[in-house]
Design a protein around this motif. Structure first.
Motif, PDB file in Angstrom:
ATOM      1  N   LEU A 193       0.885  -1.293  -0.151  1.00 44.59           N
ATOM      2  CA  LEU A 193       0.075  -0.168  -0.043  1.00 44.59           C
ATOM      3  C   LEU A 193       0.820   1.330   0.161  1.00 44.59           C
ATOM      4  CD1 LEU A 193      -2.860  -1.110   2.437  1.00 44.59           C
ATOM      5  CD2 LEU A 193      -2.827  -0.963   0.104  1.00 44.59           C
ATOM      6  N   ILE A 194       1.937   1.213   0.742  1.00 41.38           N
ATOM      7  CA  ILE A 194       2.851   2.553   0.882  1.00 41.38           C
ATOM      8  C   ILE A 194       3.350   2.668  -0.677  1.00 41.38           C
ATOM      9  CG2 ILE A 194       4.954   3.271   1.802  1.00 41.38           C
ATOM     10  CD1 ILE A 194       4.246   1.951   4.455  1.00 41.38           C
ATOM     11  N   PHE A 195       3.888   1.610  -1.227  1.00 42.31           N
ATOM     12  CA  PHE A 195       4.672   1.921  -2.420  1.00 42.31           C
ATOM     13  C   PHE A 195       3.621   1.503  -3.413  1.00 42.31           C
ATOM     14  CE2 PHE A 195       7.968   1.093   0.831  1.00 42.31           C
ATOM     15  CZ  PHE A 195       8.800   2.264   0.565  1.00 42.31           C
ATOM     16  N   TRP A 196       2.684   1.783  -3.411  1.00 43.94           N
ATOM     17  CA  TRP A 196       1.689   1.182  -4.601  1.00 43.94           C
ATOM     18  C   TRP A 196       1.839   1.859  -5.809  1.00 43.94           C
ATOM     19  CZ3 TRP A 196      -1.703  -2.524  -5.807  1.00 43.94           C
ATOM     20  CH2 TRP A 196      -2.598  -2.069  -6.935  1.00 43.94           C
ATOM     21  N   GLN A 197       1.862   1.393  -6.904  1.00 46.69           N
ATOM     22  CA  GLN A 197       2.014   2.026  -8.171  1.00 46.69           C
ATOM     23  C   GLN A 197       3.311   3.020  -8.349  1.00 46.69           C
ATOM     24  OE1 GLN A 197      -1.545   4.246  -9.045  1.00 46.69           O
ATOM     25  NE2 GLN A 197      -2.712   1.980  -9.719  1.00 46.69           N
ATOM     26  N   ILE A 198       4.320   2.401  -7.876  1.00 47.52           N
ATOM     27  CA  ILE A 198       5.475   3.268  -7.727  1.00 47.52           C
ATOM     28  C   ILE A 198       6.211   3.181  -9.120  1.00 47.52           C
ATOM     29  CG2 ILE A 198       6.767   1.491  -7.022  1.00 47.52           C
ATOM     30  CD1 ILE A 198       8.881   3.536  -5.809  1.00 47.52           C
ATOM     31  N   ARG A 200      12.510   8.351  -8.630  1.00 49.92           N
ATOM     32  CA  ARG A 200      11.916   7.584  -7.576  1.00 49.92           C
ATOM     33  C   ARG A 200      12.807   6.338  -7.145  1.00 49.92           C
ATOM     34  NH1 ARG A 200       8.768  10.966  -9.307  1.00 49.92           N
ATOM     35  NH2 ARG A 200       6.751  11.069  -9.378  1.00 49.92           N
ATOM     36  N   VAL A 201      13.921   6.703  -7.357  1.00 50.05           N
ATOM     37  CA  VAL A 201      14.967   5.709  -7.079  1.00 50.05           C
ATOM     38  C   VAL A 201      15.204   5.573  -5.651  1.00 50.05           C
ATOM     39  CG1 VAL A 201      17.608   4.992  -6.899  1.00 50.05           C
ATOM     40  CG2 VAL A 201      16.406   5.721  -9.166  1.00 50.05           C
ATOM     41  N   GLN A 202      15.025   6.530  -4.819  1.00 52.60           N
ATOM     42  CA  GLN A 202      14.934   6.556  -3.403  1.00 52.60           C
ATOM     43  C   GLN A 202      13.991   5.880  -2.948  1.00 52.60           C
ATOM     44  OE1 GLN A 202      15.365  10.549  -2.134  1.00 52.60           O
ATOM     45  NE2 GLN A 202      17.590  10.648  -2.430  1.00 52.60           N
ATOM     46  N   ASN A 203      12.837   5.768  -3.385  1.00 50.54           N
ATOM     47  CA  ASN A 203      11.518   5.109  -3.083  1.00 50.54           C
ATOM     48  C   ASN A 203      11.654   3.471  -3.122  1.00 50.54           C
ATOM     49  OD1 ASN A 203      10.252   7.473  -2.494  1.00 50.54           O
ATOM     50  ND2 ASN A 203       9.190   7.647  -4.568  1.00 50.54           N
ATOM     51  N   VAL A 204      12.547   3.032  -4.146  1.00 55.32           N
ATOM     52  CA  VAL A 204      12.756   1.629  -4.200  1.00 55.32           C
ATOM     53  C   VAL A 204      13.881   1.340  -3.391  1.00 55.32           C
ATOM     54  CG1 VAL A 204      13.619   0.007  -6.017  1.00 55.32           C
ATOM     55  CG2 VAL A 204      12.176   1.937  -6.768  1.00 55.32           C
TER      56      VAL A 204
END
Length: 325
Positions: free
Chosen positions: A285-290, A296-300
């Motif tokens: 849910l937090i990383f939905w449709q990243i 967005r590399v930091q999110n991964v």
């Protein structure tokens, strides 16, 4: 030992120590526990069949064949084998290496008179087969006391008597301390060597007298002890063996044990499954449709970091909780 100078490695290879507290994996059966220890302790010099035969042999000696397929159990949580069977299992575990010297810390602690008798009878069988067994014991019953061959009585850190069991009562009678008929000799010697409140000086004086007399008797029998030592010197008590299994065997055997223990602990399996399920849904849910672009590399990287952190901490806390504070 037996007139031979031994180093630490020789002593470790040819002696075993049985702790007072029994430490087992409660979800394993008796035969699985012994097989696990045999595979790790007996090394590559013994074949797999020889290790299994050794397990069968020690189970027969310690009287564990009737409960070999029963789970050991955890006191207060799951039902398992009895306290006497656990104690015999502790001795069987140490006998896998066929030690010549066996040390035990209060093997009858926490057992009733019947179970204590069965444990000491097993130890007596080991002695009759050529091993030396040394153990500490408190207030044994008359039946248990009669199974010992030699006893050492300690008082205030000194030796009050050391010798054959049959000779203890005549020795005390010679010192005007006659044990009544139909009375447990171990209870009697504890009574005369105890410190009674309000009579500390008298009791300590009696203890000092008995210990001093024993020191004198021990000096007089020193020549006999030296002769026994010379007779035993020809018998090599130690055998140079290596019981260390290689790393890959250790890894496979420990992995097998952990899988067995985990799969049989159903509440733990359910909890871990639910924990992973909740974490997966939460991270999803937090990383939905990243998106997989450069901003967005930091999110991964954060997703990977949280996944590794949750897996590591879950296992780390389980290990930390196993150690006392």
């Amino acid at each position: 030992i037996n007139g031979e100078v031994t180093d630490r490695s020789q002593l470790v290879r040819n002696s075993a120590y049985v702790q007072q507290e029994d430490i087992f994996i409660g979800t394993l059966t008796v035969v699985e526990h012994l097989r696990f220890n045999a595979l790790l302790r007996m090394g590559n010099k013994f074949s797999y069949r020889e290790k299994l035969d050794r397990v069968k042999q020690v189970m027969t000696v310690m009287g564990l064949n009737k409960c070999k397929n029963n789970t050991i159990g955890v006191s207060g949580y799951t039902k398992g084998i009895s306290g006497g069977e656990k104690k015999r299992l502790s001795f069987a575990t140490e006998l896998l290496n066929n030690p010549m010297l066996l040390l035990a810390d209060e093997p009858t602690s926490g057992l009733d008179s019947y179970l204590a008798g069965t444990v000491v009878e097993c130890l007596r069988t080991l002695v009759e087969n050529g091993r030396t067994v040394m153990c500490t014991i408190h207030q044994p019953s008359s039946d248990v006391f009669s199974l010992f061959t030699r006893v050492m009585v300690l008082a205030e850190g000194r030796v009050a008597y050391f010798g054959d069991r049959e000779g203890m009562v005549p020795y005390l009678s010679k010192l005007n301390y006659s044990c009544p008929h139909n009375y447990n000799p171990s209870d009697y010697v504890i009574n005369i060597l105890s410190i009674i409140p309000d009579k500390e000086d008298t009791c300590r004086e009696r203890i000092e007298t008995l210990c001093n007399q024993h020191s004198l008797e021990y000096r007089q029998t020193g020549e006999e002890l030296v002769k026994r030592q010379e007779d035993n010197r020809a018998r090599k008590w130690y055998q140079l063996r290596h019981f260390i299994a290689p790393f890959w065997i250790q890894f496979i055997v420990v992995l097998w044990r952990e899988l067995k223990a985990t799969m049989r602990n159903k509440p733990l399996v359910v909890i871990r499954f639910m924990q992973q399920l909740v974490q997966g849904v939460l991270f999803g849910l937090i990383f939905w449709q990243i998106t997989y672009d450069y901003p967005r590399v930091q999110n991964v990287a954060g997703l990977i970091f949280l996944s590794i952190l949750s897996q590591s901490f879950g296992n780390t806390f389980g290990v930390i909780n196993s150690f006392p504070a």
